[in-house]
Motif scaffolding. Structure first.
Motif: not given
Lengths: 188, 188
Positions: A167-175, B50-59
């Protein structure tokens, strides 16, 4: 269609997809079902899902075809393994490639029907072909090569998921999940 | 990039696209620019894309590639005709086909860069190839066959557009603009 859709069987931690995740409140939340050997999805675009006034946006069409086909790939693999979608281990597919031919403008303001057929199941790869129709007329054809997500990347208990939540702030590359919470994908 | 993007030159009546229309307040509003012989678009996905947490949706990836390539098709055709994008007649392209290969998961939380090159201009058809990168790494490749919208379907004055607006309830098959107003596409 009634009852549970393919997407309703996805484990929570892989149910945040913008196109088909039931836990993504901002997303399209498409629902797919079997209709004999074919799978079917009915989708009602919003008025703003347009390309030009009166016609549906091609990126939305691609998105619906994409998620309906990856859902169909999962459902077809359960079938091929002779087991129900609520049995372990869970199956989930991502998109390897997506192709869409736009045959004619797709009218906005009517439900869209996507129907898909499995062309091939080969190991972790499933090829699915789809048509998208409006008012009985095929407006687009698509094909998706779906790739099975490795089992160890699918967390299959909510307890496991809770342990992975930061439960943290969203940063780059963090899912992050759809609520904007930071999430770590656990690899066993 | 600064200054006017390709999409800022689209006539108002074809600027409602969910992917790239500057008048679609619900849309992605992507912006494309020349960078030498290539075109470039930088896009910042929302946490829920997102597609899955941490990764961008393909659509979403397909949508950005789609609109960036149709915009590039328009800009390249102006160039090929030796005229600026603010000259008449206006050019606008729709998608004939779209293909995307997803090479690796695209991280969420960083800007995405789409770069496109024109492969072929043949009459009203333009073929555009694109890459989508995150943090300098190519995550997806796409190709779009873009088809020029017939000129008579592009209304080029706001006055004309006003005459075509029907402030009425939205019904089946009735085109609507992004504000939910009913719009009629005028054919001369």
């Amino acid at each position: 269609m009634t009852g549970k859709a393919f997407q309703d069987y996805y484990p929570d931690q892989v149910s945040h997809c913008y196109g088909c995740g039931r836990l993504n409140e901002h997303g399209l939340q498409i629902k797919s079902y079997w209709d004999g050997e074919e799978s079917v999805c009915t989708f009602h675009p919003k008025p703003y899902h347009m390309a030009v006034p009166g016609f549906v946006y091609g990126g939305l069409i691609a998105s619906i075809i994409d998620c309906h086909c990856t859902g169909t790939a999962a459902a077809a693999t359960y079938r091929a393994e002779g087991r129900a979608m609520d049995t372990e281990p869970p199956l989930r597919f991502l998109t390897g490639s997506l192709h869409v031919d736009y045959l004619r403008p797709t009218p906005l303001g009517v439900p869209l029907e996507v129907r898909a057929n499995v062309k091939e199941i080969k190991g972790r790869k499933v090829v699915v072909a789809a048509t998208l129709s409006a008012e009985g007329q095929v407006c687009a054809r698509g094909e998706v090569v779906a790739i099975q997500v490795p089992e160890h990347l699918i967390l299959n208990t909510n307890e496991h998921r809770r342990r992975c939540l930061i439960p943290n702030r969203v940063g780059p590359r963090q899912p992050v999940d759809s609520a904007g919470e930071t999430v770590r994908i656990c690899v066993k």
